[in-house]
Design an enzyme around this catalytic site. Structure first.
Site, PDB file in Angstrom:
ATOM      1  N   LYS A  83      52.146  42.948  47.049  1.00  0.00           N
ATOM      2  CA  LYS A  83      52.802  41.665  46.735  1.00  0.00           C
ATOM      3  C   LYS A  83      54.076  41.832  45.905  1.00  0.00           C
ATOM      4  CE  LYS A  83      48.610  39.008  47.198  1.00  0.00           C
ATOM      5  NZ  LYS A  83      47.597  38.147  46.604  1.00  0.00           N
ATOM      6  N   ASP A 120      50.055  31.901  46.718  1.00  0.00           N
ATOM      7  CA  ASP A 120      48.933  32.040  45.758  1.00  0.00           C
ATOM      8  C   ASP A 120      49.094  31.011  44.643  1.00  0.00           C
ATOM      9  OD1 ASP A 120      47.631  34.196  46.953  1.00  0.00           O
ATOM     10  OD2 ASP A 120      48.765  35.697  45.827  1.00  0.00           O
ATOM     11  N   GLY A 142      43.623  41.178  34.322  1.00  0.00           N
ATOM     12  CA  GLY A 142      44.403  41.676  35.451  1.00  0.00           C
ATOM     13  C   GLY A 142      45.880  41.428  35.236  1.00  0.00           C
ATOM     14  N   GLY A 144      48.114  42.172  38.200  1.00  0.00           N
ATOM     15  CA  GLY A 144      48.681  42.429  39.530  1.00  0.00           C
ATOM     16  C   GLY A 144      49.313  41.171  40.104  1.00  0.00           C
ATOM     17  N   GLY A 145      49.487  41.157  41.426  1.00  0.00           N
ATOM     18  CA  GLY A 145      50.154  40.042  42.095  1.00  0.00           C
ATOM     19  C   GLY A 145      49.454  38.706  41.876  1.00  0.00           C
ATOM     20  N   SER A 201      40.142  43.146  40.671  1.00  0.00           N
ATOM     21  CA  SER A 201      39.284  43.252  41.853  1.00  0.00           C
ATOM     22  C   SER A 201      37.844  43.550  41.471  1.00  0.00           C
ATOM     23  CB  SER A 201      39.835  44.318  42.800  1.00  0.00           C
ATOM     24  OG  SER A 201      40.128  45.483  42.076  1.00  0.00           O
TER      25      SER A 201
HETATM   26  P1  ATR Z   1      46.347  41.614  43.578  1.00  0.00           P
HETATM   27  O1  ATR Z   1      47.543  41.453  44.444  1.00  0.00           O
HETATM   28  O2  ATR Z   1      45.072  41.152  44.231  1.00  0.00           O
HETATM   29  O3  ATR Z   1      46.543  41.098  42.194  1.00  0.00           O
HETATM   30  P2  ATR Z   1      46.857  44.274  42.563  1.00  0.00           P
HETATM   31  O4  ATR Z   1      48.273  43.891  42.320  1.00  0.00           O
HETATM   32  O5  ATR Z   1      46.584  45.609  43.172  1.00  0.00           O
HETATM   33  O6  ATR Z   1      46.139  43.206  43.477  1.00  0.00           O
HETATM   34  O7  ATR Z   1      46.057  44.129  41.166  1.00  0.00           O
HETATM   35  C1  ATR Z   1      44.703  44.477  41.044  1.00  0.00           C
HETATM   36  C2  ATR Z   1      44.284  44.238  39.594  1.00  0.00           C
HETATM   37  O8  ATR Z   1      42.906  44.609  39.462  1.00  0.00           O
HETATM   38  C3  ATR Z   1      45.068  45.096  38.597  1.00  0.00           C
HETATM   39  O9  ATR Z   1      45.246  44.338  37.423  1.00  0.00           O
HETATM   40  C4  ATR Z   1      44.118  46.268  38.369  1.00  0.00           C
HETATM   41  O10 ATR Z   1      44.273  46.923  37.136  1.00  0.00           O
HETATM   42  P3  ATR Z   1      45.320  48.159  36.977  1.00  0.00           P
HETATM   43  O11 ATR Z   1      46.665  47.519  36.816  1.00  0.00           O
HETATM   44  O12 ATR Z   1      44.853  48.888  35.796  1.00  0.00           O
HETATM   45  O13 ATR Z   1      45.212  48.950  38.257  1.00  0.00           O
HETATM   46  C5  ATR Z   1      42.789  45.555  38.382  1.00  0.00           C
HETATM   47  N1  ATR Z   1      41.666  46.457  38.657  1.00  0.00           N
HETATM   48  C6  ATR Z   1      41.352  47.046  39.828  1.00  0.00           C
HETATM   49  N2  ATR Z   1      40.229  47.795  39.696  1.00  0.00           N
HETATM   50  C7  ATR Z   1      39.840  47.672  38.393  1.00  0.00           C
HETATM   51  C8  ATR Z   1      38.748  48.194  37.619  1.00  0.00           C
HETATM   52  N3  ATR Z   1      37.830  48.994  38.171  1.00  0.00           N
HETATM   53  N4  ATR Z   1      38.663  47.826  36.328  1.00  0.00           N
HETATM   54  C9  ATR Z   1      39.574  47.022  35.767  1.00  0.00           C
HETATM   55  N5  ATR Z   1      40.635  46.488  36.434  1.00  0.00           N
HETATM   56  C10 ATR Z   1      40.759  46.817  37.737  1.00  0.00           C
END
Ligand code: ATR
Length: 283
Positions: A83, A120, A142, A144-145, A201
């Protein structure tokens, strides 16, 4: 230009070189988008087809976006983790997507122009519309996007935001953008607030855990989980058990897809079709 679809008996699609194609790109494609869009094409008798594709790198994404341009594909949806990464490859950004700095919907405007949108945020706005959030303290897990879009809406609705992410550097970038405070990931269980928002996630099928300790859920009045698969995450179950107000990511997901559908096809999804989608796509 939109064309009506010739259908064979039994409502099956009759595909041709004129069929309008939309794709979705993700590292772990889900079936939600194709179920939603293809169901609506069939209901509205549109000669359109929606297909998910798995991509594993930014290089692949760049090639896929070039294919969208070159093959006249009408649009593509972007999911985790593309994203933000897609933005440099696009030609135009809708003002909301520009402000959020994340894109989940790309429309082919013709003449090789790809324009990015963020539906979103539109979905999140609908998911929170029944709540008075002015002055509320919201802890967003979180960065992310999805966090960017949800955080942007919560900020606009008057929340005081606390951002908490496993990777601190990403929390810092998001907090700066949203004028939010940062909570270190290891301190997330000691925060008290009005709204707890899970945009990680954690909780998704295959990762079915709580993103926060069970006891810490009691420190909030309302819980929102952006995870939609499973429908009822462990976080939602525990929050309900504790008598909390629970907002499911399903409504955000449905409304973002409806906005996306309108961007691609120009057609609005009516209330009755939305209800049918809720029953059929999220059955
Ligand atoms: P989306 O577009 O769905 O937001 P993304 O940009 O890949 O997807 O973001 C995923 C989020 O889930 C991120 O904040 C990620 O944390 P990191 O920035 O540290 O990667 C978080 N996330 C994924 N797996 C995780 C886990 N096992 N524990 C904690 N946070 C997790």
């Amino acid at each position: 230009m939109m064309t009506c679809c010739r259908r064979k008996k039994g409502n099956s699609l009759s595909l041709s070189s004129q069929t309008n194609l939309c794709l979705s790109f993700a590292s772990r494609p889900s079936t939600f988008g194709s179920m939603f869009h293809n169901f609506c094409y069939q209901k509205l008798n549109l000669d359109w087809l929606y297909l998910p594709r798995q991509l594993s790198s930014i290089k692949q994404l760049a090639g896929a976006l070039d294919a969208v341009r070159g093959l006249g594909i009408r649009g593509c949806s972007l999911s985790m983790p593309f994203k933000e990464a897609a933005i440099p490859f696009l030609d135009q950004l809708d003002p909301m997507a520009d402000s959020i700095d994340a894109v989940n919907t790309v429309k082919n405007m013709g003449n090789g122009i790809l324009k990015g949108y963020n539906t979103d945020a539109i979905g999140a706005e609908r998911a929170f519309e029944h709540l008075n959030l002015q002055g509320n303290i919201a802890l967003v897990l979180g960065a992310g996007g999805v966090s960017k879009a949800v955080g942007w809406i919560l900020k606009n609705r008057g929340c005081r935001l606390l951002v908490c992410n496993r990777t601190l550097e990403k929390a810092e970038i998001l907090a700066k953008k949203l004028d939010a405070e940062i909570v270190p990931w290891q301190e997330r269980n000691s925060v008290c607030g009005d709204l707890l928002v899970n945009c990680t996630s954690v909780g998704m099928a295959g990762q079915e855990e709580l993103p926060i300790q069970e006891a810490a859920i009691s420190k909030f009045n309302s819980i929102f989980d952006a995870v939609v698969m499973p429908r009822e995450t462990l976080l939602m179950k525990e929050a309900r058990h504790k008598g909390k107000h629970v907002i499911s990511g399903v409504s955000m997901c449905l409304y973002q897809a409806a906005a996306q559908f309108q961007i691609y096809t120009g057609q609005m999804i009516t209330g009755p079709l939305m209800q049918e989608l809720q029953l059929r796509v999220f059955a």
